[in-house]
Design a protein around this motif. Sequence first.
Motif, mmCIF file in Angstrom:
data_model
loop_
_atom_site.group_PDB
_atom_site.id
_atom_site.type_symbol
_atom_site.label_atom_id
_atom_site.label_comp_id
_atom_site.label_asym_id
_atom_site.label_seq_id
_atom_site.Cartn_x
_atom_site.Cartn_y
_atom_site.Cartn_z
ATOM 1 N N SER A 189 2.700 11.906 -14.824
ATOM 2 C CA SER A 189 2.364 11.017 -15.924
ATOM 3 C C SER A 189 3.567 10.149 -16.332
ATOM 4 C CB SER A 189 1.888 11.817 -17.128
ATOM 5 O OG SER A 189 2.931 12.663 -17.595
ATOM 6 N N ALA A 190 4.785 10.642 -16.035
ATOM 7 C CA ALA A 190 5.982 9.888 -16.397
ATOM 8 C C ALA A 190 6.305 8.813 -15.373
ATOM 9 C CB ALA A 190 7.162 10.837 -16.543
ATOM 10 N N CYS A 191 5.641 8.864 -14.230
ATOM 11 C CA CYS A 191 5.936 7.937 -13.142
ATOM 12 C C CYS A 191 5.028 6.718 -13.220
ATOM 13 C CB CYS A 191 5.740 8.638 -11.795
ATOM 14 S SG CYS A 191 5.908 7.542 -10.374
ATOM 15 N N SER A 192 5.622 5.545 -13.170
ATOM 16 C CA SER A 192 4.846 4.306 -13.094
ATOM 17 C C SER A 192 5.220 3.632 -11.778
ATOM 18 C CB SER A 192 5.174 3.392 -14.276
ATOM 19 O OG SER A 192 4.829 4.011 -15.488
ATOM 20 N N PRO A 193 4.553 4.015 -10.701
ATOM 21 C CA PRO A 193 4.961 3.527 -9.386
ATOM 22 C C PRO A 193 4.761 2.031 -9.242
ATOM 23 C CG PRO A 193 2.865 4.660 -9.234
ATOM 24 C CD PRO A 193 3.367 4.887 -10.623
ATOM 25 N N GLN A 194 5.651 1.415 -8.479
ATOM 26 C CA GLN A 194 5.514 0.007 -8.157
ATOM 27 C C GLN A 194 5.904 -0.208 -6.710
ATOM 28 O OE1 GLN A 194 9.526 -1.342 -10.437
ATOM 29 N NE2 GLN A 194 8.535 -2.991 -9.323
ATOM 30 N N TRP A 195 5.299 -1.215 -6.106
ATOM 31 C CA TRP A 195 5.638 -1.594 -4.739
ATOM 32 C C TRP A 195 6.650 -2.718 -4.769
ATOM 33 C CZ3 TRP A 195 4.338 1.197 -0.636
ATOM 34 C CH2 TRP A 195 3.246 2.058 -0.725
ATOM 35 N N VAL A 196 7.680 -2.585 -3.938
ATOM 36 C CA VAL A 196 8.678 -3.640 -3.789
ATOM 37 C C VAL A 196 8.924 -3.870 -2.306
ATOM 38 C CG1 VAL A 196 9.816 -3.172 -5.995
ATOM 39 C CG2 VAL A 196 10.618 -2.012 -3.924
ATOM 40 N N ALA A 197 9.328 -5.084 -1.983
ATOM 41 C CA ALA A 197 9.700 -5.392 -0.607
ATOM 42 C C ALA A 197 11.023 -4.714 -0.292
ATOM 43 C CB ALA A 197 9.805 -6.901 -0.411
ATOM 44 N N GLY A 198 11.010 -3.795 0.662
ATOM 45 C CA GLY A 198 12.240 -3.122 1.060
ATOM 46 C C GLY A 198 12.913 -3.770 2.250
ATOM 47 N N TRP A 199 12.112 -4.482 3.035
ATOM 48 C CA TRP A 199 12.594 -5.201 4.221
ATOM 49 C C TRP A 199 11.574 -6.284 4.528
ATOM 50 C CZ3 TRP A 199 10.129 -6.272 8.777
ATOM 51 C CH2 TRP A 199 10.902 -6.830 9.804
ATOM 52 N N ALA A 200 12.017 -7.412 5.038
ATOM 53 C CA ALA A 200 11.086 -8.474 5.427
ATOM 54 C C ALA A 200 11.752 -9.384 6.438
ATOM 55 C CB ALA A 200 10.618 -9.281 4.213
ATOM 56 N N SER A 201 10.930 -10.130 7.155
ATOM 57 C CA SER A 201 11.439 -11.165 8.057
ATOM 58 C C SER A 201 10.486 -12.350 8.015
ATOM 59 C CB SER A 201 11.573 -10.646 9.491
ATOM 60 O OG SER A 201 10.310 -10.408 10.075
ATOM 61 N N ALA A 202 11.057 -13.553 7.973
ATOM 62 C CA ALA A 202 10.262 -14.771 7.919
ATOM 63 C C ALA A 202 9.606 -15.027 9.272
ATOM 64 C CB ALA A 202 11.152 -15.958 7.520
ATOM 65 N N GLN A 203 8.307 -15.270 9.256
ATOM 66 C CA GLN A 203 7.544 -15.427 10.489
ATOM 67 C C GLN A 203 7.370 -16.898 10.850
ATOM 68 O OE1 GLN A 203 6.378 -12.428 12.269
ATOM 69 N NE2 GLN A 203 8.048 -11.891 10.882
ATOM 70 N N MET A 204 7.241 -17.155 12.165
ATOM 71 C CA MET A 204 7.115 -18.519 12.664
ATOM 72 C C MET A 204 6.551 -18.485 14.075
ATOM 73 S SD MET A 204 11.136 -19.299 13.523
ATOM 74 C CE MET A 204 10.811 -20.481 14.831
ATOM 75 N N VAL A 240 8.037 -0.636 -0.099
ATOM 76 C CA VAL A 240 8.423 0.703 -0.532
ATOM 77 C C VAL A 240 7.882 0.943 -1.938
ATOM 78 C CG1 VAL A 240 10.388 2.213 -1.040
ATOM 79 C CG2 VAL A 240 10.503 0.615 0.888
ATOM 80 N N GLU A 241 7.315 2.116 -2.151
ATOM 81 C CA GLU A 241 6.846 2.491 -3.486
ATOM 82 C C GLU A 241 7.898 3.374 -4.150
ATOM 83 O OE1 GLU A 241 2.619 3.952 -5.204
ATOM 84 O OE2 GLU A 241 3.764 5.500 -4.163
ATOM 85 N N THR A 242 8.213 3.048 -5.381
ATOM 86 C CA THR A 242 9.209 3.826 -6.114
ATOM 87 C C THR A 242 8.745 4.038 -7.542
ATOM 88 O OG1 THR A 242 11.502 3.822 -6.928
ATOM 89 C CG2 THR A 242 10.471 1.681 -6.579
ATOM 90 N N CYS A 243 9.105 5.174 -8.094
ATOM 91 C CA CYS A 243 8.802 5.459 -9.489
ATOM 92 C C CYS A 243 9.856 4.876 -10.428
ATOM 93 C CB CYS A 243 8.706 6.970 -9.713
ATOM 94 S SG CYS A 243 7.196 7.702 -9.071
ATOM 95 N N LYS A 244 11.012 4.552 -9.878
ATOM 96 C CA LYS A 244 12.086 4.010 -10.701
ATOM 97 C C LYS A 244 11.915 2.503 -10.855
ATOM 98 C CE LYS A 244 15.545 7.430 -9.253
ATOM 99 N NZ LYS A 244 16.854 7.633 -8.595
ATOM 100 N N PRO A 245 12.380 1.937 -11.956
ATOM 101 C CA PRO A 245 12.386 0.473 -12.065
ATOM 102 C C PRO A 245 13.157 -0.117 -10.885
ATOM 103 C CG PRO A 245 12.914 1.478 -14.170
ATOM 104 C CD PRO A 245 12.914 2.593 -13.163
ATOM 105 N N ALA A 246 12.603 -1.140 -10.277
ATOM 106 C CA ALA A 246 13.219 -1.712 -9.080
ATOM 107 C C ALA A 246 13.001 -3.214 -9.065
ATOM 108 C CB ALA A 246 12.627 -1.070 -7.820
#
Length: 411
Positions: free
Chosen positions: A23-38, A192-198
């Motif tokens: 209940s204390a966790c507010s998960p959020q998704w953030v980009a942990g790695w990416a590459s520009a496509q072409m 990446v999903e994390t419970c910490k603010p990111a």
Amino acid sequence: MLLRLAPLLLPLTVLAAPPALASACSPQWVAGWASAQMVPTGENRLAPDMLAGSTLRQIIRPSIAGNRVRVRLSNLAGTKFLQIGGATLSRALGAKGAGVDAATLIPLRFNGRADVTIPAGADYLSDPVTLPVRAFDNLAVSIRYQEEPSEQTSHPGSRATSWLLKGDHLADPAMTGATAVEHWFSLSALEVETCKPAGVIVALGDSITDGRGSTTDGNDRWTDNLARRLQADPKKRHLAVVNQGIGGNRLLEDGLGPNALARFDRDVLAQPGVGYLILLEGINDIGTLTREAPVSEAEHAQLVDRMIGAYRQIVARGRAKGIKVIGATILPFMGTAYYHPDARNEADRQAVNRWIREPGNFDAVIDFDRIMRDPARPDHLLSRYDMGDALHPSPEGYRAMAEAVSLDLFE
């Protein structure tokens, strides 16, 4: 306190968080790695039918920790559906080589299915999987192509080795006999999903951001070095760095990849968790202007005006989404044989850099020009920071660029 998940082989009841912690966790998704496509061109393209019926294993490294991940596949360049027969995620044995830890192999699912059909021009997220990752873990994403793509979608300047082998090798820990390919294909992000603010810092740029001159499989681009600095600071460890550089990229016109304005929504605004943008673009606009022949004074002035207009557009669009937009000054490039710049090109660079430095135009400034130039010849790169072409930094130069970024820019 963040719960560290047990290995995947444990019962699901062990993996579940206690109610109070959940209940204390507010998960959020953030980009942990990416590459520009072409669309790859020339020698960056694979030969016809190399992907059809093959497995491609690609090694990537997230720059932030989390407990669950999902993979984003891309058919950006495709003109028809892309048929993917399956995909797996695992821990790689290292940055070099195709080997993975067999105990960590996880089949990826797409809406619960092993296969996925990606529409033309679209990206597709896998279902989330539980895999606790740390920043800079080497992860392997293996993709099995059922047929040849209608058009290859790629990030040519991977500075990382991928591995290609005919047949279904999704669960093959070794991929013995695989062909080394120094490009990424059909792989645009790991979230990446994390419970910490990111939060996420996106670096939008050209080959200098993409890492031309860095070490293949060495992960020593300036963005990699910046990510390591952030992870070494307990107050900044919640920030990921996503590299959206494309070699040859320009602000205003397509070159190797779509122009910066055309790809801004996809490569910056669409990244989950983005809160900061570092923009280092423009050297290819300045160099290309006169690469084939001299132009008039009016055309030089028009280029500078149009570049500033593009910067204004990016700043306005970023600010509208709550993003702090940080401008980076353009590095010296006098002496490069590719663009053979003269005093007029240097005047264009100085005019653009003056605008970037002017307070209020960007939300903050990183003065890469000041750090990288030779004090005795300020229109040239410092020799020890030059990879040898008077245009791209060396690994030492990329370290200096990362050290020049004040971490106080990221609140």
